[in-house]
Design a protein around this motif. Structure first.
Motif, PDB file in Angstrom:
ATOM      1  N   ALA A  32       0.835  -1.201   0.000  1.00  0.00           N
ATOM      2  CA  ALA A  32       0.000   0.000   0.000  1.00  0.00           C
ATOM      3  C   ALA A  32       0.873   1.255   0.000  1.00  0.00           C
ATOM      4  CB  ALA A  32      -0.900   0.017   1.226  1.00  0.00           C
ATOM      5  N   PRO A  33       0.589   2.180  -0.905  1.00  0.00           N
ATOM      6  CA  PRO A  33       1.357   3.433  -0.900  1.00  0.00           C
ATOM      7  C   PRO A  33       0.956   4.293   0.293  1.00  0.00           C
ATOM      8  CG  PRO A  33      -0.385   3.541  -2.531  1.00  0.00           C
ATOM      9  CD  PRO A  33      -0.394   2.142  -1.974  1.00  0.00           C
ATOM     10  N   ASP A  34       1.889   5.069   0.773  1.00  0.00           N
ATOM     11  CA  ASP A  34       1.596   5.984   1.864  1.00  0.00           C
ATOM     12  C   ASP A  34       0.748   7.139   1.352  1.00  0.00           C
ATOM     13  OD1 ASP A  34       3.130   4.524   3.639  1.00  0.00           O
ATOM     14  OD2 ASP A  34       4.946   5.687   3.237  1.00  0.00           O
ATOM     15  N   ALA A  35      -0.140   7.607   2.202  1.00  0.00           N
ATOM     16  CA  ALA A  35      -0.913   8.799   1.858  1.00  0.00           C
ATOM     17  C   ALA A  35       0.020  10.004   1.975  1.00  0.00           C
ATOM     18  CB  ALA A  35      -2.097   8.949   2.802  1.00  0.00           C
ATOM     19  N   PRO A  36      -0.117  10.956   1.085  1.00  0.00           N
ATOM     20  CA  PRO A  36       0.747  12.144   1.168  1.00  0.00           C
ATOM     21  C   PRO A  36       0.379  12.982   2.392  1.00  0.00           C
ATOM     22  CG  PRO A  36      -0.945  12.440  -0.493  1.00  0.00           C
ATOM     23  CD  PRO A  36      -1.060  11.021  -0.016  1.00  0.00           C
ATOM     24  N   SER A  37       1.329  13.747   2.895  1.00  0.00           N
ATOM     25  CA  SER A  37       1.021  14.589   4.051  1.00  0.00           C
ATOM     26  C   SER A  37       0.355  15.896   3.637  1.00  0.00           C
ATOM     27  CB  SER A  37       2.290  14.874   4.859  1.00  0.00           C
ATOM     28  OG  SER A  37       3.230  15.538   4.041  1.00  0.00           O
ATOM     29  N   VAL A  38       0.701  16.412   2.451  1.00  0.00           N
ATOM     30  CA  VAL A  38       0.112  17.645   1.928  1.00  0.00           C
ATOM     31  C   VAL A  38      -0.278  17.402   0.473  1.00  0.00           C
ATOM     32  CG1 VAL A  38       0.532  20.082   1.406  1.00  0.00           C
ATOM     33  CG2 VAL A  38       1.527  19.076   3.454  1.00  0.00           C
ATOM     34  N   VAL A  39      -1.471  17.896   0.083  1.00  0.00           N
ATOM     35  CA  VAL A  39      -1.950  17.701  -1.282  1.00  0.00           C
ATOM     36  C   VAL A  39      -2.428  19.027  -1.871  1.00  0.00           C
ATOM     37  CG1 VAL A  39      -2.666  15.315  -0.895  1.00  0.00           C
ATOM     38  CG2 VAL A  39      -4.288  17.161  -0.516  1.00  0.00           C
ATOM     39  N   THR A  40      -2.458  19.079  -3.193  1.00  0.00           N
ATOM     40  CA  THR A  40      -3.057  20.216  -3.890  1.00  0.00           C
ATOM     41  C   THR A  40      -4.539  19.907  -4.058  1.00  0.00           C
ATOM     42  OG1 THR A  40      -0.999  20.647  -5.058  1.00  0.00           O
ATOM     43  CG2 THR A  40      -2.989  21.639  -5.970  1.00  0.00           C
ATOM     44  N   THR A  41      -5.371  20.903  -3.799  1.00  0.00           N
ATOM     45  CA  THR A  41      -6.812  20.695  -3.817  1.00  0.00           C
ATOM     46  C   THR A  41      -7.433  21.194  -5.121  1.00  0.00           C
ATOM     47  OG1 THR A  41      -7.274  22.847  -2.832  1.00  0.00           O
ATOM     48  CG2 THR A  41      -6.882  20.998  -1.321  1.00  0.00           C
ATOM     49  N   GLY A  42      -8.700  20.911  -5.274  1.00  0.00           N
ATOM     50  CA  GLY A  42      -9.437  21.355  -6.448  1.00  0.00           C
ATOM     51  C   GLY A  42      -9.519  22.867  -6.564  1.00  0.00           C
ATOM     52  N   CYS A  43      -9.394  23.575  -5.446  1.00  0.00           N
ATOM     53  CA  CYS A  43      -9.438  25.043  -5.471  1.00  0.00           C
ATOM     54  C   CYS A  43      -8.046  25.645  -5.610  1.00  0.00           C
ATOM     55  CB  CYS A  43     -10.125  25.581  -4.218  1.00  0.00           C
ATOM     56  SG  CYS A  43      -9.238  25.271  -2.681  1.00  0.00           S
ATOM     57  N   GLY A  44      -7.025  24.772  -5.689  1.00  0.00           N
ATOM     58  CA  GLY A  44      -5.663  25.248  -5.910  1.00  0.00           C
ATOM     59  C   GLY A  44      -4.831  25.456  -4.662  1.00  0.00           C
ATOM     60  N   HIS A  45      -5.396  25.259  -3.488  1.00  0.00           N
ATOM     61  CA  HIS A  45      -4.620  25.402  -2.254  1.00  0.00           C
ATOM     62  C   HIS A  45      -3.839  24.129  -1.970  1.00  0.00           C
ATOM     63  CE1 HIS A  45      -7.669  28.560  -1.558  1.00  0.00           C
ATOM     64  NE2 HIS A  45      -6.676  29.163  -0.936  1.00  0.00           N
ATOM     65  N   ARG A  46      -2.810  24.240  -1.175  1.00  0.00           N
ATOM     66  CA  ARG A  46      -2.092  23.069  -0.658  1.00  0.00           C
ATOM     67  C   ARG A  46      -2.464  22.957   0.811  1.00  0.00           C
ATOM     68  NH1 ARG A  46       1.280  20.057  -3.074  1.00  0.00           N
ATOM     69  NH2 ARG A  46       2.755  19.861  -1.380  1.00  0.00           N
ATOM     70  N   VAL A  47      -3.050  21.819   1.157  1.00  0.00           N
ATOM     71  CA  VAL A  47      -3.533  21.617   2.521  1.00  0.00           C
ATOM     72  C   VAL A  47      -3.078  20.252   3.021  1.00  0.00           C
ATOM     73  CG1 VAL A  47      -5.580  23.072   2.128  1.00  0.00           C
ATOM     74  CG2 VAL A  47      -5.748  20.601   1.837  1.00  0.00           C
ATOM     75  N   PRO A  48      -3.106  20.051   4.347  1.00  0.00           N
ATOM     76  CA  PRO A  48      -2.809  18.712   4.864  1.00  0.00           C
ATOM     77  C   PRO A  48      -3.818  17.698   4.320  1.00  0.00           C
ATOM     78  CG  PRO A  48      -2.810  20.337   6.634  1.00  0.00           C
ATOM     79  CD  PRO A  48      -3.346  21.022   5.418  1.00  0.00           C
ATOM     80  N   TYR A  49      -3.335  16.504   4.020  1.00  0.00           N
ATOM     81  CA  TYR A  49      -4.192  15.443   3.496  1.00  0.00           C
ATOM     82  C   TYR A  49      -5.402  15.214   4.401  1.00  0.00           C
ATOM     83  CZ  TYR A  49      -5.671  10.819   1.956  1.00  0.00           C
ATOM     84  OH  TYR A  49      -6.417   9.761   1.504  1.00  0.00           O
ATOM     85  N   ALA A  50      -5.198  15.382   5.702  1.00  0.00           N
ATOM     86  CA  ALA A  50      -6.271  15.176   6.671  1.00  0.00           C
ATOM     87  C   ALA A  50      -7.417  16.170   6.499  1.00  0.00           C
ATOM     88  CB  ALA A  50      -5.721  15.267   8.095  1.00  0.00           C
ATOM     89  N   MET A  51      -7.179  17.255   5.766  1.00  0.00           N
ATOM     90  CA  MET A  51      -8.226  18.264   5.544  1.00  0.00           C
ATOM     91  C   MET A  51      -8.926  18.051   4.195  1.00  0.00           C
ATOM     92  SD  MET A  51      -8.402  20.010   8.246  1.00  0.00           S
ATOM     93  CE  MET A  51      -9.402  21.401   7.765  1.00  0.00           C
ATOM     94  N   THR A  52      -8.859  16.820   3.669  1.00  0.00           N
ATOM     95  CA  THR A  52      -9.538  16.493   2.416  1.00  0.00           C
ATOM     96  C   THR A  52     -10.487  15.327   2.645  1.00  0.00           C
ATOM     97  OG1 THR A  52      -7.878  14.903   1.657  1.00  0.00           O
ATOM     98  CG2 THR A  52      -7.551  17.226   1.048  1.00  0.00           C
ATOM     99  N   SER A  53     -11.442  15.207   1.755  1.00  0.00           N
ATOM    100  CA  SER A  53     -12.378  14.094   1.828  1.00  0.00           C
ATOM    101  C   SER A  53     -12.860  13.759   0.429  1.00  0.00           C
ATOM    102  CB  SER A  53     -13.579  14.455   2.706  1.00  0.00           C
ATOM    103  OG  SER A  53     -14.520  13.391   2.725  1.00  0.00           O
ATOM    104  N   ALA A  54     -13.176  12.509   0.197  1.00  0.00           N
ATOM    105  CA  ALA A  54     -13.763  12.084  -1.075  1.00  0.00           C
ATOM    106  C   ALA A  54     -15.285  12.019  -0.955  1.00  0.00           C
ATOM    107  CB  ALA A  54     -13.207  10.719  -1.471  1.00  0.00           C
ATOM    108  N   ARG A  55     -15.796  12.174   0.270  1.00  0.00           N
ATOM    109  CA  ARG A  55     -17.242  12.126   0.508  1.00  0.00           C
ATOM    110  C   ARG A  55     -17.846  13.505   0.273  1.00  0.00           C
ATOM    111  NH1 ARG A  55     -18.763  11.553   5.517  1.00  0.00           N
ATOM    112  NH2 ARG A  55     -20.818  10.914   4.852  1.00  0.00           N
ATOM    113  N   PRO A  56     -18.770  13.652  -0.661  1.00  0.00           N
ATOM    114  CA  PRO A  56     -19.357  14.959  -0.958  1.00  0.00           C
ATOM    115  C   PRO A  56     -19.959  15.641   0.268  1.00  0.00           C
ATOM    116  CG  PRO A  56     -20.047  13.351  -2.589  1.00  0.00           C
ATOM    117  CD  PRO A  56     -19.309  12.598  -1.521  1.00  0.00           C
ATOM    118  N   GLU A  57     -20.551  14.879   1.147  1.00  0.00           N
ATOM    119  CA  GLU A  57     -21.203  15.455   2.326  1.00  0.00           C
ATOM    120  C   GLU A  57     -20.206  16.097   3.290  1.00  0.00           C
ATOM    121  OE1 GLU A  57     -23.542  12.483   0.335  1.00  0.00           O
ATOM    122  OE2 GLU A  57     -21.590  12.258   1.286  1.00  0.00           O
TER     123      GLU A  57
END
Length: 111
Positions: A32-57
């Motif tokens: 299993a690959p490690d989850a990244p600690s920081v990701v680029t978001t759909g709005c263009g910001h770079r945030v901690p991975y923990a501040m993202t979700s795949a659940r629309p709600e």
């Protein structure tokens, strides 16, 4: 990256984001690959991975919701088109099921 950003975002590449993709990779290569600690978001910001979700709600960033809506709609249209091509490796029922799930995500991100 702003420490005061209270919003939950989606990853920029929503199609390859999330645990399902990591599970597929793990089942394919046995690791299993490690989850990244920081990701680029759909709005263009770079945030901690923990501040993202795949659940629309869970997504509270409007720009990210709009981004995910567009990306899943594009993918649903693409799957639908590709499934009708000669030599497609998925059945019509499989494609219809996948398109229905994607369109459900589109609808959930729109609200």
């Amino acid at each position: 990256m702003s420490e005061s950003d209270p919003h939950i975002h989606v990853e920029q590449d929503v199609v390859r984001a999330g645990s399902d993709v990591r599970g597929l990779i793990a089942s394919t290569v046995g690791r299993a690959p490690d989850a990244p600690s920081v990701v680029t978001t759909g709005c263009g910001h770079r945030v901690p991975y923990a501040m993202t979700s795949a659940r629309p709600e869970s997504v509270t960033c409007l720009a990210c919701r709009e981004h995910a809506h567009r990306e899943y709609l594009r993918l649903a249209d693409q799957v639908e088109r590709l499934s009708r091509m000669p030599g497609a490796t998925v059945t019509g029922d499989q494609a219809a099921s996948a398109v229905a799930r994607l369109r459900d995500l589109v609808k959930r991100f729109a609200t």
